[in-house]
Design a protein around this motif. Structure first.
Motif, PDB file in Angstrom:
ATOM      1  N   PHE A   1      -7.593   7.353   1.478  1.00 10.33           N
ATOM      2  CA  PHE A   1      -6.321   7.874   1.663  1.00 10.33           C
ATOM      3  C   PHE A   1      -5.075   6.568   1.297  1.00 10.33           C
ATOM      4  CE2 PHE A   1      -8.648  11.005   3.927  1.00 10.33           C
ATOM      5  CZ  PHE A   1      -8.038  12.092   3.372  1.00 10.33           C
ATOM      6  N   VAL A   2      -5.910   5.361   1.131  1.00  8.90           N
ATOM      7  CA  VAL A   2      -4.845   4.247   0.849  1.00  8.90           C
ATOM      8  C   VAL A   2      -5.022   3.761  -0.517  1.00  8.90           C
ATOM      9  CG1 VAL A   2      -4.647   1.953   1.741  1.00  8.90           C
ATOM     10  CG2 VAL A   2      -5.370   3.423   3.117  1.00  8.90           C
ATOM     11  N   CYS A   3      -3.956   3.577  -1.302  1.00 10.28           N
ATOM     12  CA  CYS A   3      -3.799   3.402  -2.646  1.00 10.28           C
ATOM     13  C   CYS A   3      -3.104   1.886  -2.638  1.00 10.28           C
ATOM     14  CB  CYS A   3      -2.739   4.153  -3.447  1.00 10.28           C
ATOM     15  SG  CYS A   3      -2.430   3.721  -5.021  1.00 10.28           S
ATOM     16  N   VAL A   4      -3.877   1.122  -3.113  1.00  9.12           N
ATOM     17  CA  VAL A   4      -3.255  -0.367  -2.948  1.00  9.12           C
ATOM     18  C   VAL A   4      -2.898  -0.727  -4.357  1.00  9.12           C
ATOM     19  CG1 VAL A   4      -4.910  -1.122  -1.270  1.00  9.12           C
ATOM     20  CG2 VAL A   4      -5.678  -1.052  -3.632  1.00  9.12           C
ATOM     21  N   GLU A   5      -2.498   0.009  -5.430  1.00  7.73           N
ATOM     22  CA  GLU A   5      -1.999  -0.327  -6.814  1.00  7.73           C
ATOM     23  C   GLU A   5      -0.521  -1.466  -6.173  1.00  7.73           C
ATOM     24  OE1 GLU A   5      -2.732  -0.321  -9.661  1.00  7.73           O
ATOM     25  OE2 GLU A   5      -4.795   0.082  -8.699  1.00  7.73           O
TER      26      GLU A   5
ATOM     27  N   PHE B   1      -8.826  -0.653   3.425  1.00 10.90           N
ATOM     28  CA  PHE B   1      -8.703  -0.781   2.033  1.00 10.90           C
ATOM     29  C   PHE B   1      -9.835  -0.676   1.191  1.00 10.90           C
ATOM     30  CE2 PHE B   1      -4.654  -3.787   2.323  1.00 10.90           C
ATOM     31  CZ  PHE B   1      -3.943  -3.090   2.706  1.00 10.90           C
ATOM     32  N   PRO B   2      -9.744  -0.163  -0.082  1.00  8.52           N
ATOM     33  CA  PRO B   2     -10.997  -0.006  -0.946  1.00  8.52           C
ATOM     34  C   PRO B   2     -11.436  -1.246  -1.152  1.00  8.52           C
ATOM     35  CG  PRO B   2      -9.119   0.570  -2.080  1.00  8.52           C
ATOM     36  CD  PRO B   2      -8.590   0.328  -0.657  1.00  8.52           C
TER      37      PRO B   2
ATOM     38  N   LEU C   1       0.971  -1.387   0.058  1.00 12.31           N
ATOM     39  CA  LEU C   1       0.101   0.070   0.098  1.00 12.31           C
ATOM     40  C   LEU C   1       0.944   1.106   0.015  1.00 12.31           C
ATOM     41  CD1 LEU C   1       0.046   1.251   3.113  1.00 12.31           C
ATOM     42  CD2 LEU C   1      -1.169  -0.644   3.705  1.00 12.31           C
ATOM     43  N   ARG C   2       0.118   2.211  -0.418  1.00 10.56           N
ATOM     44  CA  ARG C   2       0.772   3.537  -0.352  1.00 10.56           C
ATOM     45  C   ARG C   2      -0.265   4.779   0.537  1.00 10.56           C
ATOM     46  NH1 ARG C   2       0.826   8.086  -3.489  1.00 10.56           N
ATOM     47  NH2 ARG C   2      -0.356   7.027  -5.110  1.00 10.56           N
ATOM     48  N   ILE C   3       0.010   5.724   1.233  1.00  8.93           N
ATOM     49  CA  ILE C   3      -0.790   6.496   1.912  1.00  8.93           C
ATOM     50  C   ILE C   3      -0.878   7.627   0.931  1.00  8.93           C
ATOM     51  CG2 ILE C   3      -1.352   7.859   3.838  1.00  8.93           C
ATOM     52  CD1 ILE C   3      -1.590   4.635   4.220  1.00  8.93           C
ATOM     53  N   ARG C   4      -1.742   8.188   0.656  1.00 11.48           N
ATOM     54  CA  ARG C   4      -2.353   9.276  -0.363  1.00 11.48           C
ATOM     55  C   ARG C   4      -1.752  10.527   0.469  1.00 11.48           C
ATOM     56  NH1 ARG C   4      -6.480   6.059  -2.974  1.00 11.48           N
ATOM     57  NH2 ARG C   4      -5.874   5.691  -4.879  1.00 11.48           N
ATOM     58  N   GLY C   5      -1.273  11.401  -0.147  1.00 10.70           N
ATOM     59  CA  GLY C   5      -0.814  12.606   0.232  1.00 10.70           C
ATOM     60  C   GLY C   5       0.350  12.847   1.438  1.00 10.70           C
TER      61      GLY C   5
END
Length: 366
Positions: free
Chosen positions: A133-137, A194-195, A81-85
């Motif tokens: 705020f969580v990017c799971v790419e 997670f989305p 994951l990556r935390i957005r912002g």
């Protein structure tokens, strides 16, 4: 048939790797013919299935955790994951994309707020969405690059992955023939963190919502010796003062639910074993005690039901492995630093090498 059943627990899934290493090191497990998993356990199970379910599969899984998933330095990121912002861990390009994404999300929430007929308080709550705020790419890329669904379809190892249909509130079991990257990603999608994942005209989330430790699917696949790994420590008394915040209370609630489900499954397996033993004694002409008659009656009813479906009951051996103490708090679920993962792997190995079946109430046929 030997099976490995792996539960969910975010970064704590590295503990499962330590357990597996010890099982092969001790010679307790030679080859897993069935693997079942939920959430992070689904990912671990998929890797085991792809690589044959043996010691080599565990070595490959360890390499993925330490070389691909682990975060070694603040700006290198991790494979999940990556935390957005977050300006401390994102590039300028990431921050620009994050701003655009969060702006679109805010517009959607605002439109929903203005168009809703609910009360003000209810509409205001709709603005709360931590998963935005969580990017799971990174996890999607890890799954796509490390897991081949074609190899899983052709693997001699049976796999069962659990996901939850978020709209209908029911679980679904994916097997070798229908497992896809989206299903593995969905099984790891912890709600509110997670989305959710959209595919097959439905919305899917973490399988742990409905079945955190998929023991029953492994039994239905034909397993008779099952190694269950759960990531919650043995439940023990906790002072109320330690549960005076919402996150800890929710985690405790989940732990109780998971522990209760595992105990019920293992208790069912135990009385089936006792009933089959009583049946064998009855067939041999031995006198049955009152308790044995009760066990015989219970298993006879099950045999009749299974006979209609042309499925027989057989004795089950269930070994249960879990931490003796808590692996950490809620934030530990997302701690993917290399040091933390190495410690979890070491703990899983150490606990399993010292495993005592009587202490952990494993189910062993008479």
């Amino acid at each position: 048939m030997d099976a490995v059943v792996l539960s969910g627990g975010g970064a704590y899934g590295a503990y499962e790797l330590g357990v597996l290493k010890a099982l092969f090191e001790k010679g307790t497990l030679d080859h897993a013919e069935i693997v079942a998993g939920t959430s992070v356990g689904a990912f671990n199970a998929a890797v085991l299935c792809m690589h044959g379910g043996g010691a080599e599969a565990v070595r490959r899984l360890e390499a993925i955790w330490l070389d691909r998933i682990a975060q070694t330095r603040p700006r290198t990121g991790n494979g999940v994951l990556r935390i957005r912002g977050n300006p401390l861990s994102n590039t300028a390009a990431d921050l620009a994309r994050d701003s655009a994404f969060l702006a679109r999300a805010a517009l959607r929430r605002t439109a929903a707020f203005l168009g809703s007929s609910a009360g003000f308080a209810a509409r205001t709550l709709e603005f709360v969405d931590l998963s935005a705020f969580v990017c799971v790419e990174p996890l999607r890329r890890t799954i796509e690059q490390e897991i081949s669904c074609e190899k899983i379809r052709n693997s001699p190892v049976q796999i069962r992955v659990i996901t939850t249909d978020w709209e209908r509130g029911v679980y679904r079991v994916f097997a070798n023939g229908d497992l896809c990257p989206d299903a593995i990603l969905a099984s790891t999608a912890i709600p509110s963190i997670f989305p959710p994942v959209r595919f097959e005209n439905s919305t899917w989330v973490d399988g742990g919502v409905t079945m955190n430790t998929p023991l029953n699917p492994a039994v239905q696949a034909g397993a008779d010796t099952i190694h269950v790994v759960s990531l919650d420590a043995s439940l023990h008394s906790i002072a109320a003062a330690e549960l005076d915040n919402s996150i800890e209370a929710m985690m405790r609630t989940l732990s109780i639910a998971v522990a209760t489900a595992i105990r019920e499954d293992m208790a069912t397996a135990d009385w089936i074993n006792r009933g089959l033993a009583a049946l064998a004694r009855a067939q041999a002409g031995a006198h049955l005690s009152r308790d044995e008659v009760k066990d015989f009656t219970r298993v006879a009813a099950q045999l009749e039901e299974r006979a209609r479906g042309e499925l027989g009951l057989k004795p089950l051996t269930i070994h249960h492995y879990h931490p003796s103490e808590s692996l950490g708090g809620p934030l530990g679920l997302l701690d993917l630093s290399l040091g933390a993962l190495e410690q979890l792997i070491a703990r899983g190995r150490r606990d399993t090498l010292a495993h005592d079946c009587e202490e952990y109430e494993c189910v062993i046929p008479e």
